[in-house]
Design an enzyme around this catalytic site. Structure first.
Site, PDB file in Angstrom:
ATOM      1  N   GLY A 100       0.696  -1.005   0.131  1.00 31.62           N
ATOM      2  CA  GLY A 100      -0.001  -0.057   0.078  1.00 31.62           C
ATOM      3  C   GLY A 100       0.855   1.397   0.041  1.00 31.62           C
ATOM      4  N   ASP A 319       0.061  -0.227  13.324  1.00 30.27           N
ATOM      5  CA  ASP A 319       0.652  -1.592  12.974  1.00 30.27           C
ATOM      6  C   ASP A 319       0.920  -2.720  13.997  1.00 30.27           C
ATOM      7  OD1 ASP A 319       0.275  -0.567  10.066  1.00 30.27           O
ATOM      8  OD2 ASP A 319       2.440  -0.102  10.093  1.00 30.27           O
TER       9      ASP A 319
HETATM   10  C1  S3P Z   1       2.639   3.437   6.365  1.00 29.06           C
HETATM   11  C2  S3P Z   1       1.496   3.981   7.109  1.00 29.06           C
HETATM   12  C3  S3P Z   1       0.680   3.580   7.866  1.00 29.06           C
HETATM   13  C4  S3P Z   1       0.990   1.992   8.081  1.00 29.06           C
HETATM   14  C5  S3P Z   1       1.722   1.401   7.050  1.00 29.06           C
HETATM   15  C6  S3P Z   1       2.769   2.151   6.412  1.00 29.06           C
HETATM   16  C7  S3P Z   1       3.617   4.416   5.923  1.00 29.06           C
HETATM   17  O1  S3P Z   1      -0.638   3.204   6.824  1.00 29.06           O
HETATM   18  O2  S3P Z   1      -0.225   1.220   8.549  1.00 29.06           O
HETATM   19  O3  S3P Z   1       1.942   0.155   7.272  1.00 29.06           O
HETATM   20  O4  S3P Z   1       4.854   3.803   5.663  1.00 29.06           O
HETATM   21  O5  S3P Z   1       3.207   5.480   5.741  1.00 29.06           O
HETATM   22  P1  S3P Z   1      -1.733   4.539   6.992  1.00 29.06           P
HETATM   23  O6  S3P Z   1      -1.017   5.745   6.824  1.00 29.06           O
HETATM   24  O7  S3P Z   1      -2.451   4.315   5.705  1.00 29.06           O
HETATM   25  O8  S3P Z   1      -2.478   4.619   8.167  1.00 29.06           O
END
Ligand code: S3P
Length: 433
Positions: A100, A319
């Site tokens: 993501g 996380d």
């Molecule tokens: C992350 C932000 C978090 C986290 C993901 C990594 C990042 O997600 O859960 O594992 O590296 O910016 P969200 O920003 O969508 O909460």
């Protein structure tokens, strides 16, 4: 892969060095790729997610070489150039795998290029919500089509303009996407979030020379050029969390976890452990490439107590919530987690999947719309097969639960740990010796 886990015969003792932070590794490659010049990135993550980012920028013409397993040399003109010779991704289609962070952050960069591109994801990533970045990017003038708010994302590169965006979500991925778009847009871009999410993007962009100012939950960026600088990546507190919880709940444990990133926007787990009465000590605090870092001594604690985790706590430990559920099962009284509805949008629906699987081994956990409630302390029976739902953090959390179960457990899909932490099991075996 089915992995069996049982109570260790020995105490967990000794010392481990926690591997590289996933969030910082992604950003080191992305930002060095759009910066002008050459740099060395040390202690780069070996997780599959960060390799998705690395391969994507290689395919966009950036010269990235491994000097050794964890050290990169990156050289860029500051411009991304698709379809160069040896491009392994034809037609400007870039796979982001399970990541993501790759998809959401890179969208902010690609939306302002002078070429079109497509970002694809695996089965899990294709189910994760992308409207959260498409909407603000569209307000900046971007043209992105999706499958009802999901990947694949088809991005038509164009000139963007700055906006002020009050976000309903405290999400570092959304914030970073908009800041990266704003870095090359006309005018000023301000992102305001309800609680402060991890600020690695702000720190690293500033370190590389961006015109960026952060205050409380608001951050403003003006168009600027980045200049490459060497980056040392700290150890991942989200990976350390599994060891912290194991140390607190496995009888007789006493060990040190070295080189853990302690950025205050990430260290909510430390505060929660202290609130729960855990025996934990921070040693040797220092700063590395703009990030706080230290070593953590953790010891088995007989008397842990439940607590409430809510509001501003949540983005600081989002996380870590699956493994905190395991910790809560070994603490007296109720642990209540609320305001964490976005847990349902992670690599799996981490509220339902967690509750369903932990119940199988005897954890008293109740699902709520925006979190869960664990009632402890419970003797865990084990003797069950647990499904990880292709989610690395669930697989590792179940492993920790397995260390305190009466009977052996089996975890299905344990190989998904490779997404963020391929060294996970080997590091544990060092502590069992
Ligand atoms: C992350 C932000 C978090 C986290 C993901 C990594 C990042 O997600 O859960 O594992 O590296 O910016 P969200 O920003 O969508 O909460």
């Amino acid at each position: 892969m089915l992995k069996t886990v049982s109570r260790p015969l020995r105490h967990l003792k000794g010392e481990i060095v926690i591997p590289s932070d996933k969030s910082v590794s992604h950003r080191a490659v992305m930002f060095s790729s759009i910066a002008k010049g050459s740099c060395i990135v040390r202690n780069f993550s070996s997780g599959a997610d960060c390799h998705s980012t690395l391969n994507l920028f290689k395919a966009l013409g950036v010269d990235i070489q491994f000097l050794d397993e964890k050290t990169l040399k990156i050289h860029s003109s500051g411009k991304l150039i698709p379809n160069k010779t040896n491009n392994i991704y034809p037609n400007n289609i870039y796979p982001c795998g399970n990541s993501g962070t790759t998809m959401r952050l890179v969208s902010g960069i690609l939306a302002r290029q002078n070429f079109d591109s497509v970002l694809t994801g695996d089965e899990s990533l294709s189910k994760r919500p992308m409207k959260r970045i498409i909407e603000p990017l569209t307000l900046m003038g971007a043209e992105i089509s999706s499958v009802d708010g999901h990947a694949p994302l088809s991005i038509k590169g164009r000139k963007l303009h700055g906006i002020t965006y009050p976000s309903k979500l405290a999400s570092a991925q959304v914030k970073s996407c908009i800041l990266l778009a704003g870095l090359g847009a006309d005018g000023e871009t301000t992102f305001i979030e309800p609680s402060l999410s991890r600020n690695h993007t702000e720190l690293m962009l500033e370190y590389l020379g961006a015109d960026i100012k952060a205050e409380d939950c608001s951050v403003t960026i003006r168009p600027s050029e980045l200049t490459a600088r060497d980056i040392d990546i700290v150890g991942d507190i989200s990976s350390a969390a599994f060891f912290i919880v194991a140390g607190l709940i496995v009888k007789g444990s006493d060990f040190v976890i070295k080189n853990v990133g302690l950025n205050p926007t990430r260290s909510g787990i430390i505060d929660v452990v202290m609130r729960m009465g855990g025996d934990i000590e921070i040693l040797n605090k220092r700063t590395v490439s703009g990030e706080d870092v230290g070593d953590i001594r953790v010891r088995y604690t007989e008397k842990l107590r439940g607590c409430t985790i809510e509001g501003d706590d949540i983005p600081r430990l989002i996380d870590e919530l699956p493994v905190i559920a395991v910790l809560a099962s070994q603490a007296d009284g109720e642990t209540i987690v609320k305001d964490a509805g976005d847990l349902r949008n992670k690599e799996s629906d981490r509220i339902s999947c967690l509750a369903r699987e932990l119940t199988k081994i005897g954890v008293d956990i109740k699902e709520a719309e925006d979190g869960f409630i664990v009632n402890g302390k419970t003797k865990l029976n084990g003797g069950a097969e647990m499904e990880s739902y292709h989610d690395h953090r669930l697989a590792m959390s179940f492993y920790i639960a397995g260390l305190v179960c009466e009977k052996e457990i089996a975890i299905n899909g344990f190989e998904w740990t490779k997404i963020s932490f391929p060294e996970f099991e080997e590091l544990f075996s060092n502590l069992f010796k």
